[in-house]
Design a protein around this motif. Structure first.
Motif, PDB file in Angstrom:
ATOM      1  N   ARG A  59       0.844  -1.188   0.000  1.00 56.13           N
ATOM      2  CA  ARG A  59       0.000   0.000   0.000  1.00 56.13           C
ATOM      3  C   ARG A  59       0.885   1.246   0.000  1.00 56.13           C
ATOM      4  O   ARG A  59       1.745   1.409   0.855  1.00 56.13           O
ATOM      5  N   LYS A  61       0.826   5.763  -0.903  1.00 53.34           N
ATOM      6  CA  LYS A  61       0.025   6.930  -0.536  1.00 53.34           C
ATOM      7  C   LYS A  61      -1.222   7.090  -1.402  1.00 53.34           C
ATOM      8  O   LYS A  61      -2.098   7.898  -1.075  1.00 53.34           O
ATOM      9  N   GLU A  62      -1.310   6.341  -2.509  1.00 58.50           N
ATOM     10  CA  GLU A  62      -2.488   6.423  -3.377  1.00 58.50           C
ATOM     11  C   GLU A  62      -3.693   5.705  -2.775  1.00 58.50           C
ATOM     12  O   GLU A  62      -4.823   5.903  -3.221  1.00 58.50           O
ATOM     13  N   ASP A  64      -6.579   4.978  -0.076  1.00 61.63           N
ATOM     14  CA  ASP A  64      -7.324   5.534   1.048  1.00 61.63           C
ATOM     15  C   ASP A  64      -7.226   4.566   2.212  1.00 61.63           C
ATOM     16  O   ASP A  64      -7.129   3.347   2.007  1.00 61.63           O
ATOM     17  N   LYS A  65      -7.289   5.085   3.452  1.00 60.98           N
ATOM     18  CA  LYS A  65      -7.070   4.229   4.620  1.00 60.98           C
ATOM     19  C   LYS A  65      -8.123   3.137   4.762  1.00 60.98           C
ATOM     20  O   LYS A  65      -7.854   2.076   5.335  1.00 60.98           O
ATOM     21  N   ASP A  66      -9.336   3.383   4.252  1.00 61.74           N
ATOM     22  CA  ASP A  66     -10.404   2.393   4.377  1.00 61.74           C
ATOM     23  C   ASP A  66     -10.527   1.479   3.163  1.00 61.74           C
ATOM     24  O   ASP A  66     -11.396   0.602   3.128  1.00 61.74           O
ATOM     25  N   ASP A  67      -9.674   1.693   2.184  1.00 65.26           N
ATOM     26  CA  ASP A  67      -9.715   0.892   0.962  1.00 65.26           C
ATOM     27  C   ASP A  67      -8.860  -0.359   1.132  1.00 65.26           C
ATOM     28  O   ASP A  67      -7.656  -0.276   1.363  1.00 65.26           O
ATOM     29  N   PRO A 248      -5.299   0.644  -5.899  1.00 64.87           N
ATOM     30  CA  PRO A 248      -6.433   1.254  -5.185  1.00 64.87           C
ATOM     31  C   PRO A 248      -7.734   0.919  -5.911  1.00 64.87           C
ATOM     32  O   PRO A 248      -7.771   0.881  -7.137  1.00 64.87           O
ATOM     33  N   LYS A 250     -10.378   2.655  -6.308  1.00 65.84           N
ATOM     34  CA  LYS A 250     -10.957   3.755  -7.080  1.00 65.84           C
ATOM     35  C   LYS A 250     -10.444   3.789  -8.501  1.00 65.84           C
ATOM     36  O   LYS A 250     -11.011   4.423  -9.363  1.00 65.84           O
TER      37      LYS A 250
END
Length: 250
Positions: A59, A61-62, A64-67, A248, A250
């Motif tokens: 993981r 920085k791209e 999200d913490k909940d992804d 990620p 998204k």
């Protein structure tokens, strides 16, 4: 697409590296590279593609913490009948979303010309349920059969102990860092045979090329790539490729 006997085959596979590391014992750089490759490959084959729903990747920085992220599996066969012919591509891309525990993607047929304006492509939507792939779009029985019987190489095979192969070459660039190894591979090797059997290719010896990135001493995930290469005749182009990446959602 009908299967044809071909005189040459190559395999390209991209996998995700997990838990890089090396022993405290004084060993050569070549041995460290080989150990890193073997450790990363040890998680394959997976018992089920559903295992990826519970598998954590690197993981950055791209994310999200909940992804929880999405694994992307891509596999294709590329052939060219002669040096003047276009490339024929048939491949599957599968997205395994860890948040929703859903699998979806597409089957792609493409014809690639030197003149990119002639490029042709047909896509069919697919989904993954109960450890099987299903075709969502209307298609011929041949296309449906291909999807429903499709297997990723990482579901079936492992490379195993690299020390049993004859090493041809190896490199290490600490500035990237990037490290590679190349081995002689006979036609009866399990990886070579898997591709030959799945895509009706003629038996032929090859070389196994491995390439990885990331710090050999670290524990971060890096990209991992390997290719089984055959000596190519002029105008004869054929290779199988597979990759596994973590992205990620998204």
């Amino acid at each position: 697409m009908s299967r044809r006997k071909l005189n040459a085959a190559c395999i390209v596979v991209s996998l995700m590296m997990l838990n890089t590391g090396c022993s405290n014992i004084a060993i050569t750089k070549d041995q460290k590279v080989e150990q890193a490759f073997e450790k990363h490959l040890s998680i394959y084959p997976v018992k089920s593609l559903e295992d990826f729903y519970d598998m954590e990747g690197f993981r950055d920085k791209e994310f999200d913490k909940d992804d929880k992220g999405t694994w992307v599996l891509s596999s294709k066969i590329v052939t060219q009948s002669n040096k003047n012919a276009p490339l024929d591509v048939k491949g599957i891309v599968l997205f395994l979303n860890r948040n929703k525990r859903e699998g979806y993607g597409n089957l792609r047929y493409a014809t690639v010309y030197d003149d990119h304006s002639k490029y042709k492509e047909t896509k069919y939507k697919i989904e993954y349920k109960n450890n099987r792939l299903f075709l969502k779009d209307k298609a011929t029985s041949e296309v449906k059969h291909f999807v429903e019987n499709f297997r990723f190489l990482v579901q079936d095979e492992q490379i195993g102990d690299l020390s049993k192969f004859k090493k041809i070459d190896s490199t290490y660039n600490s500035n990237v860092p990037l490290y590679t190894s190349e081995y002689q591979l006979d036609k009866n090797n399990n990886i070579n045979q898997w591709v030959q059997n799945h895509y009706n290719l003629a038996e032929k010896d090859a070389t196994l090329y491995l390439e990885g990135t990331g710090d050999l001493k670290g524990s971060s995930t890096g990209d991992f790539y390997f290719e089984v290469r055959n000596s190519k005749k002029q105008g004869d182009n054929c290779y199988f490729s597979e990759s596994i990446t973590y992205q990620p959602s998204k």
